[in-house]
Motif scaffolding. Structure first.
Motif, PDB file in Angstrom:
ATOM      1  N   MET A   3       0.844  -1.199   0.000  1.00 54.07           N
ATOM      2  CA  MET A   3       0.000   0.000   0.000  1.00 54.07           C
ATOM      3  C   MET A   3       0.876   1.245   0.000  1.00 54.07           C
ATOM      4  O   MET A   3       1.930   1.293   0.638  1.00 54.07           O
ATOM      5  N   LEU A   4       0.442   2.256  -0.723  1.00 54.64           N
ATOM      6  CA  LEU A   4       1.192   3.501  -0.883  1.00 54.64           C
ATOM      7  C   LEU A   4       0.382   4.669  -0.350  1.00 54.64           C
ATOM      8  O   LEU A   4      -0.818   4.770  -0.592  1.00 54.64           O
ATOM      9  N   ASP A   5       1.045   5.551   0.397  1.00 62.28           N
ATOM     10  CA  ASP A   5       0.437   6.810   0.825  1.00 62.28           C
ATOM     11  C   ASP A   5       1.112   7.950   0.076  1.00 62.28           C
ATOM     12  O   ASP A   5       2.337   7.961  -0.090  1.00 62.28           O
ATOM     13  N   ILE A   6       0.317   8.914  -0.363  1.00 58.81           N
ATOM     14  CA  ILE A   6       0.824  10.096  -1.052  1.00 58.81           C
ATOM     15  C   ILE A   6       0.400  11.313  -0.259  1.00 58.81           C
ATOM     16  O   ILE A   6      -0.791  11.497   0.025  1.00 58.81           O
ATOM     17  N   ILE A   7       1.372  12.143   0.113  1.00 59.66           N
ATOM     18  CA  ILE A   7       1.105  13.312   0.951  1.00 59.66           C
ATOM     19  C   ILE A   7       1.479  14.576   0.188  1.00 59.66           C
ATOM     20  O   ILE A   7       2.596  14.699  -0.334  1.00 59.66           O
ATOM     21  N   ILE A   8       0.548  15.510   0.128  1.00 61.00           N
ATOM     22  CA  ILE A   8       0.787  16.798  -0.535  1.00 61.00           C
ATOM     23  C   ILE A   8       0.358  17.910   0.419  1.00 61.00           C
ATOM     24  O   ILE A   8      -0.772  17.911   0.910  1.00 61.00           O
ATOM     25  N   VAL A   9       1.262  18.836   0.674  1.00 68.01           N
ATOM     26  CA  VAL A   9       0.947  20.015   1.485  1.00 68.01           C
ATOM     27  C   VAL A   9       0.691  21.177   0.531  1.00 68.01           C
ATOM     28  O   VAL A   9       1.550  21.517  -0.296  1.00 68.01           O
ATOM     29  N   ASN A  10      -0.492  21.771   0.654  1.00 66.75           N
ATOM     30  CA  ASN A  10      -0.891  22.838  -0.260  1.00 66.75           C
ATOM     31  C   ASN A  10      -1.008  24.168   0.467  1.00 66.75           C
ATOM     32  O   ASN A  10      -1.504  24.243   1.592  1.00 66.75           O
ATOM     33  N   TYR A  11      -0.523  25.213  -0.201  1.00 61.30           N
ATOM     34  CA  TYR A  11      -0.726  26.562   0.320  1.00 61.30           C
ATOM     35  C   TYR A  11      -0.929  27.505  -0.861  1.00 61.30           C
ATOM     36  O   TYR A  11       0.022  27.862  -1.567  1.00 61.30           O
ATOM     37  N   ASN A  12      -2.188  27.831  -1.125  1.00 61.13           N
ATOM     38  CA  ASN A  12      -2.548  28.739  -2.217  1.00 61.13           C
ATOM     39  C   ASN A  12      -1.946  28.319  -3.553  1.00 61.13           C
ATOM     40  O   ASN A  12      -1.513  29.154  -4.354  1.00 61.13           O
ATOM     41  N   GLY A  64      -3.479   5.788  -0.811  1.00 60.55           N
ATOM     42  CA  GLY A  64      -4.137   6.779   0.021  1.00 60.55           C
ATOM     43  C   GLY A  64      -3.543   8.142  -0.284  1.00 60.55           C
ATOM     44  O   GLY A  64      -2.324   8.322  -0.230  1.00 60.55           O
ATOM     45  N   ILE A  65      -4.387   9.097  -0.648  1.00 60.41           N
ATOM     46  CA  ILE A  65      -3.916  10.439  -1.010  1.00 60.41           C
ATOM     47  C   ILE A  65      -4.380  11.411   0.064  1.00 60.41           C
ATOM     48  O   ILE A  65      -5.588  11.598   0.266  1.00 60.41           O
ATOM     49  N   PHE A  66      -3.406  12.029   0.739  1.00 61.80           N
ATOM     50  CA  PHE A  66      -3.702  12.924   1.859  1.00 61.80           C
ATOM     51  C   PHE A  66      -3.249  14.336   1.515  1.00 61.80           C
ATOM     52  O   PHE A  66      -2.054  14.583   1.311  1.00 61.80           O
ATOM     53  N   ILE A  67      -4.215  15.249   1.455  1.00 57.77           N
ATOM     54  CA  ILE A  67      -3.924  16.652   1.175  1.00 57.77           C
ATOM     55  C   ILE A  67      -4.034  17.431   2.475  1.00 57.77           C
ATOM     56  O   ILE A  67      -5.088  17.439   3.118  1.00 57.77           O
ATOM     57  N   GLN A  68      -2.942  18.051   2.863  1.00 56.43           N
ATOM     58  CA  GLN A  68      -2.947  18.946   4.013  1.00 56.43           C
ATOM     59  C   GLN A  68      -2.896  20.376   3.480  1.00 56.43           C
ATOM     60  O   GLN A  68      -1.899  20.792   2.873  1.00 56.43           O
ATOM     61  N   ASP A  69      -3.984  21.100   3.693  1.00 51.43           N
ATOM     62  CA  ASP A  69      -4.030  22.473   3.193  1.00 51.43           C
ATOM     63  C   ASP A  69      -3.789  23.451   4.338  1.00 51.43           C
ATOM     64  O   ASP A  69      -4.474  23.415   5.364  1.00 51.43           O
ATOM     65  N   ASN A  70      -2.821  24.332   4.144  1.00 52.52           N
ATOM     66  CA  ASN A  70      -2.434  25.278   5.192  1.00 52.52           C
ATOM     67  C   ASN A  70      -3.151  26.615   5.053  1.00 52.52           C
ATOM     68  O   ASN A  70      -2.552  27.652   4.788  1.00 52.52           O
ATOM     69  N   ALA A  71      -4.470  26.569   5.215  1.00 53.83           N
ATOM     70  CA  ALA A  71      -5.303  27.781   5.246  1.00 53.83           C
ATOM     71  C   ALA A  71      -5.218  28.574   3.949  1.00 53.83           C
ATOM     72  O   ALA A  71      -5.059  29.793   3.953  1.00 53.83           O
ATOM     73  N   SER A  72      -5.349  27.872   2.826  1.00 51.67           N
ATOM     74  CA  SER A  72      -5.336  28.546   1.524  1.00 51.67           C
ATOM     75  C   SER A  72      -6.597  29.378   1.336  1.00 51.67           C
ATOM     76  O   SER A  72      -7.626  29.131   1.964  1.00 51.67           O
ATOM     77  N   THR A  73      -6.494  30.347   0.449  1.00 52.98           N
ATOM     78  CA  THR A  73      -7.647  31.214   0.160  1.00 52.98           C
ATOM     79  C   THR A  73      -8.033  31.144  -1.323  1.00 52.98           C
ATOM     80  O   THR A  73      -8.700  32.047  -1.827  1.00 52.98           O
ATOM     81  N   ASP A  74      -7.586  30.082  -2.009  1.00 53.17           N
ATOM     82  CA  ASP A  74      -7.856  29.980  -3.449  1.00 53.17           C
ATOM     83  C   ASP A  74      -8.818  28.832  -3.774  1.00 53.17           C
ATOM     84  O   ASP A  74      -8.776  28.276  -4.862  1.00 53.17           O
ATOM     85  N   GLY A  75      -9.673  28.478  -2.820  1.00 54.30           N
ATOM     86  CA  GLY A  75     -10.725  27.505  -3.095  1.00 54.30           C
ATOM     87  C   GLY A  75     -10.250  26.069  -3.209  1.00 54.30           C
ATOM     88  O   GLY A  75     -10.572  25.377  -4.181  1.00 54.30           O
ATOM     89  N   VAL A  76      -9.531  25.590  -2.211  1.00 59.21           N
ATOM     90  CA  VAL A  76      -8.980  24.233  -2.280  1.00 59.21           C
ATOM     91  C   VAL A  76     -10.061  23.163  -2.320  1.00 59.21           C
ATOM     92  O   VAL A  76      -9.849  22.067  -2.873  1.00 59.21           O
ATOM     93  N   ASN A  77     -11.254  23.448  -1.800  1.00 55.57           N
ATOM     94  CA  ASN A  77     -12.322  22.446  -1.765  1.00 55.57           C
ATOM     95  C   ASN A  77     -12.778  22.019  -3.158  1.00 55.57           C
ATOM     96  O   ASN A  77     -13.417  20.973  -3.304  1.00 55.57           O
ATOM     97  N   ARG A  78     -12.423  22.792  -4.185  1.00 58.24           N
ATOM     98  CA  ARG A  78     -12.852  22.420  -5.537  1.00 58.24           C
ATOM     99  C   ARG A  78     -12.170  21.150  -6.037  1.00 58.24           C
ATOM    100  O   ARG A  78     -12.627  20.549  -7.011  1.00 58.24           O
ATOM    101  N   ILE A  79     -11.095  20.714  -5.373  1.00 59.10           N
ATOM    102  CA  ILE A  79     -10.448  19.471  -5.804  1.00 59.10           C
ATOM    103  C   ILE A  79     -11.351  18.262  -5.564  1.00 59.10           C
ATOM    104  O   ILE A  79     -11.219  17.244  -6.240  1.00 59.10           O
ATOM    105  N   LEU A  80     -12.266  18.387  -4.617  1.00 61.45           N
ATOM    106  CA  LEU A  80     -13.103  17.246  -4.248  1.00 61.45           C
ATOM    107  C   LEU A  80     -14.095  16.871  -5.336  1.00 61.45           C
ATOM    108  O   LEU A  80     -14.532  15.722  -5.415  1.00 61.45           O
ATOM    109  N   SER A  81     -14.472  17.823  -6.178  1.00 56.77           N
ATOM    110  CA  SER A  81     -15.410  17.502  -7.253  1.00 56.77           C
ATOM    111  C   SER A  81     -14.770  16.602  -8.296  1.00 56.77           C
ATOM    112  O   SER A  81     -15.443  15.759  -8.908  1.00 56.77           O
TER     113      SER A  81
END
Length: 322
Positions: free
Chosen positions: A1-10, A32-49
Motif C-alpha cells: 500500500m502507498l500513501d501520497i502526501i501533498i501540502v498545499n498553500y494557495n 491513500g492520497i492525503f492533502i494537508q491544506d495550510n489555510a489557503s484562500t484559493d478555493g482548495v475544496n474544488r479538488i473534491l469535485s
C-alpha cells in the motif's frame, strides 16, 4: 500500500494538475492520497469535485511544511510514503518502479527521482550535506550558474555526477518529491517541526543515514517541478524562512566544541539574507516599472488609435466621393 502526501498553500491550480498526473501514474493502483491544506484562500475544496477519493484536511492556520506532513503521516498506514509538492507533475511509472526498487533494497530508507524544471532542465535535487561553502555554491547561486562544473558546486550538487539512469547513494534528496519507507520513519521519527519550511528534507535524510538507512538518487524516473508554485506568491517570507532554517540546520549538527562558530554563521547568513532581499526588491521594482511603462504605452497607443478613428469617420461625404 502507498500513501501520497501533498501540502498545499494557495497552489490549488497546480495541485489539480498534480493530482491528475498522480491518477494517471497510479493507473488504477490503490493509494491513500492525503492533502494537508495550510489555510489557503484559493478555493482548495474544488479538488473534491474531481478527486472525491482524496482525504482533504484544511488547517485553520499555516502550520508550515513539516508539521503538516507529520499530521498526514499519522493518518496513513502505507508501507511506502511519497511526499509531493503541489507544483509537481508525476511521469508514468514513478510509483511502481520506486516501490519495486525499495522492495529489492530493504536497506534503503529514502529515494528521490530525477527532478526537472518545467522546461526540462535538471533541477539538481540530489545534494551533499551543506557546509559553509554551500551559500556560495548552492543550486541557485550565482557562482554555480556561471561555473556549473567547478569542484565546489559538483560536491554540493551530487546529481551532476549521475549518468542519468543508475541509482546512486547521496547525502540527501529534495522533499519536493521523495519516496520514504514507513519502517524507516518509525525508526528515525517524523520531520522536525522546528523547520517551518526548507531544509527539513536535508535534516530528515541526515537522520536516516545516522540510523543506518540509505538515501538514494533514483534517476530512472523523472518528475517535473514548477519551482515556487506556493512560495513565489510571497516576496519576503520564503527567503527569510530559508535562511532561518539554514541556520537551524547548521546549529543542530554543529559539534559542541565548535559552538563559537554560531555567531559567525549567523552573521554570514544575515548578510546573505540582506543581499538576497535587496536583489528581490530591485527585481520587483524593475518588473513593476516595466509593467507600468507597458501599460502607459498601451494607453497611449489606444488613445492615438481612438483619436484617429473618429477623424476618418467624420470625412464629409462629398470629399469621399471625389
Amino acid at each position: 500500500m502507498l500513501d501520497i502526501i501533498i501540502v498545499n498553500y494557495n497552489s490549488t491550480d497546480h495541485l489539480i494538475h498534480c493530482l491528475r498526473s498522480v491518477k494517471k501514474s497510479l493507473n488504477g493502483s490503490d493509494a491513500g492520497i492525503f492533502i494537508q491544506d495550510n489555510a489557503s484562500t484559493d478555493g482548495v475544496n474544488r479538488i473534491l469535485s474531481e478527486f472525491p477519493q482524496v482525504s482533504l484536511t484544511v488547517n485553520p492556520d499555516n502550520l508550515g511544511f513539516a508539521k503538516a506532513v507529520n499530521k498526514a503521516l499519522e493518518q496513513g498506514t502505507g508501507d511506502y510514503v511519497v511526499l509531493l509538492n503541489p507544483d509537481t507533475y508525476i511521469t508514468n511509472g514513478f510509483f511502481e518502479s520506486g516501490m519495486v526498487f525499495m522492495h529489492k533494497h530493504p536497506d534503503v530508507g529514502v529515494i528521490g527521482p530525477k527532478i526537472l524544471d518545467n522546461d526540462g532542465r535538471l533541477q539538481n535535487s540530489a545534494r551533499g550535506f551543506p557546509n559553509p561553502l554551500t551559500a556560495f555554491f548552492g543550486r541557485s547561486s550565482f557562482l554555480s550558474r556561471m561555473f556549473p562544473n567547478n569542484p565546489f558546486t559538483r560536491r554540493n550538487l551530487l546529481s551532476l555526477r549521475s549518468d542519468g539512469k543508475t541509482p546512486m547513494e547521496v547525502d540527501w534528496v529534495s522533499g519536493a518529491c521523495m519516496m520514504v519507507r514507513r519502517k524507516a520513519v518509525e525508526t528515525v521519527g517524523l520531520l522536525d517541526e522546528r523547520f517551518f519550511m526548507y531544509w527539513e528534507d536535508a535534516d530528515w535524510c541526515r537522520r536516516m543515514w545516522q540510523s543506518g538507512w540509505k538515501v538514494i538518487y533514483f534517476p530512472v524516473t523523472s518528475v517535473y517541478h514548477y519551482v515556487g508554485g506556493s512560495s513565489e506568491k510571497k516576496l519576503f517570507r520564503p527567503v527569510i524562512e530559508f535562511h532561518k532554517s539554514g541556520y537551524r540546520l547548521f546549529a543542530k549538527y554543529l559539534d559542541s566544541s565548535l559552538s563559537f562558530l554560531k555567531p559567525l554563521a549567523f552573521t554570514g547568513l544575515a548578510v546573505r539574507l540582506g543581499c538576497v532581499l535587496l536583489s528581490k526588491i530591485a527585481r520587483y521594482g524593475v518588473n513593476l516599472f516595466k509593467k507600468h511603462f507597458s501599460l502607459k504605452k498601451f494607453k497611449t497607443d489606444s488613445y492615438e488609435k481612438e483619436r484617429a478613428e473618429p477623424i476618418k469617420d467624420s470625412i464629409p461625404l462629398e470629399i469621399k466621393l471625389l
